[in-house]
Design a protein around this motif. Structure first.
Motif, short mmCIF file in Angstrom:
data_model
loop_
_atom_site.label_atom_id
_atom_site.label_comp_id
_atom_site.label_asym_id
_atom_site.label_seq_id
_atom_site.Cartn_x
_atom_site.Cartn_y
_atom_site.Cartn_z
N ARG A 20 52.51 -6.50 57.20
CA ARG A 20 52.43 -7.45 58.31
C ARG A 20 51.15 -8.31 58.24
NH1 ARG A 20 53.80 -2.68 61.07
NH2 ARG A 20 51.79 -2.72 62.13
N ALA A 21 50.79 -8.70 57.06
CA ALA A 21 49.54 -9.45 56.84
C ALA A 21 49.69 -10.92 57.19
CB ALA A 21 49.13 -9.32 55.39
N ASP A 22 48.58 -11.50 57.63
CA ASP A 22 48.51 -12.95 57.82
C ASP A 22 47.80 -13.61 56.65
OD1 ASP A 22 49.75 -12.98 60.32
OD2 ASP A 22 47.88 -12.50 61.34
N LEU A 23 47.31 -12.79 55.73
CA LEU A 23 46.57 -13.27 54.56
C LEU A 23 46.81 -12.28 53.42
CD1 LEU A 23 44.27 -15.18 53.43
CD2 LEU A 23 42.69 -13.41 54.20
N ALA A 24 47.15 -12.81 52.25
CA ALA A 24 47.36 -11.94 51.08
C ALA A 24 46.92 -12.67 49.82
CB ALA A 24 48.83 -11.53 50.96
N PHE A 25 46.45 -11.91 48.87
CA PHE A 25 46.02 -12.45 47.58
C PHE A 25 46.95 -11.92 46.50
CE2 PHE A 25 42.46 -12.19 50.41
CZ PHE A 25 41.79 -13.39 50.23
N GLU A 45 57.51 -17.88 46.78
CA GLU A 45 58.08 -18.30 48.06
C GLU A 45 59.34 -17.48 48.38
OE1 GLU A 45 58.56 -22.50 47.51
OE2 GLU A 45 56.49 -22.91 48.10
N GLN A 46 60.16 -17.20 47.37
CA GLN A 46 61.34 -16.36 47.56
C GLN A 46 60.94 -14.96 47.98
OE1 GLN A 46 63.44 -17.48 43.66
NE2 GLN A 46 65.05 -16.62 44.95
N LEU A 47 59.93 -14.41 47.33
CA LEU A 47 59.45 -13.07 47.66
C LEU A 47 58.98 -13.00 49.11
CD1 LEU A 47 58.47 -10.17 47.00
CD2 LEU A 47 56.35 -11.22 46.16
N LEU A 48 58.27 -14.02 49.57
CA LEU A 48 57.69 -14.01 50.91
C LEU A 48 58.70 -14.32 52.01
CD1 LEU A 48 54.28 -15.74 50.16
CD2 LEU A 48 54.78 -13.29 50.32
N LEU A 53 54.71 -13.60 55.99
CA LEU A 53 54.11 -14.70 55.23
C LEU A 53 55.13 -15.77 54.81
CD1 LEU A 53 51.58 -12.65 53.11
CD2 LEU A 53 51.04 -14.30 54.92
N ALA A 54 56.34 -15.71 55.35
CA ALA A 54 57.33 -16.74 55.06
C ALA A 54 56.80 -18.09 55.54
CB ALA A 54 58.65 -16.41 55.75
N GLY A 55 56.83 -19.08 54.69
CA GLY A 55 56.34 -20.41 55.04
C GLY A 55 54.83 -20.54 55.07
N ILE A 76 46.42 -17.48 47.06
CA ILE A 76 46.15 -17.00 48.41
C ILE A 76 47.31 -17.49 49.27
CG2 ILE A 76 44.63 -17.14 50.41
CD1 ILE A 76 42.36 -17.84 48.41
N ALA A 77 47.93 -16.57 49.99
CA ALA A 77 48.97 -16.90 50.96
C ALA A 77 48.38 -16.65 52.34
CB ALA A 77 50.21 -16.04 50.75
N THR A 78 48.41 -17.66 53.19
CA THR A 78 47.77 -17.52 54.50
C THR A 78 48.56 -18.19 55.60
OG1 THR A 78 45.75 -17.88 55.77
CG2 THR A 78 46.26 -19.52 54.09
N ARG A 79 48.56 -17.56 56.77
CA ARG A 79 49.13 -18.16 57.98
C ARG A 79 48.06 -18.95 58.71
NH1 ARG A 79 54.03 -18.66 57.88
NH2 ARG A 79 54.09 -18.88 60.11
#
Length: 87
Positions: A20-25, A45-48, A53-55, A76-79
Motif C-alpha cells: 500500500r505504498a505511495d512511493l516505490a523504487f 505500468e501494467q504491473l502497477l 500506485l496505479a497511474g 521512482i513511482a510516486t503518488r
C-alpha cells in the motif's frame, strides 16, 4: 528466456498491493518499444495497475528522444507531486 510478463505480474502485483505504498523504487526495469514513439515503461505500468500506485508518476532517466532506456532503468513511482526531474 524467463517467465512471461503476465506470469511475473501475477507473482509481483500482490506484494505491491500488500505494501500500500505511495512511493516505490524499482531497479532493472526494461523499457518497451512503441512504433513511432519513444520507448516507455509500459510493462511497469501494467504491473502497477490495480495497486495503490496505479497511474503514479514514473520518474526515470531518459534519452535524448524522451524515451527510457531499453534495459536497467532505475524508476521512482510516486503518488506525490514531482516538483523537478532531470528526465
Amino acid at each position: 528466456m524467463g517467465p512471461a510478463l503476465a506470469e511475473r505480474i501475477e507473482l509481483m502485483r500482490p506484494q505491491i498491493v500488500r505494501f500500500r505504498a505511495d512511493l516505490a523504487f524499482f531497479q532493472e526495469v526494461n523499457g518497451q518499444e512503441r512504433p513511432g514513439q519513444p520507448r516507455a515503461l509500459a510493462a511497469l505500468e501494467q504491473l502497477l495497475a490495480g495497486t495503490n500506485l496505479a497511474g503514479a508518476t514514473l520518474v526515470s532517466a531518459r534519452g535524448e528522444d524522451g524515451g527510457v532506456f531499453a534495459e536497467r532503468n532505475l524508476v521512482i513511482a510516486t503518488r506525490s507531486p514531482v516538483l523537478q526531474s532531470s528526465s
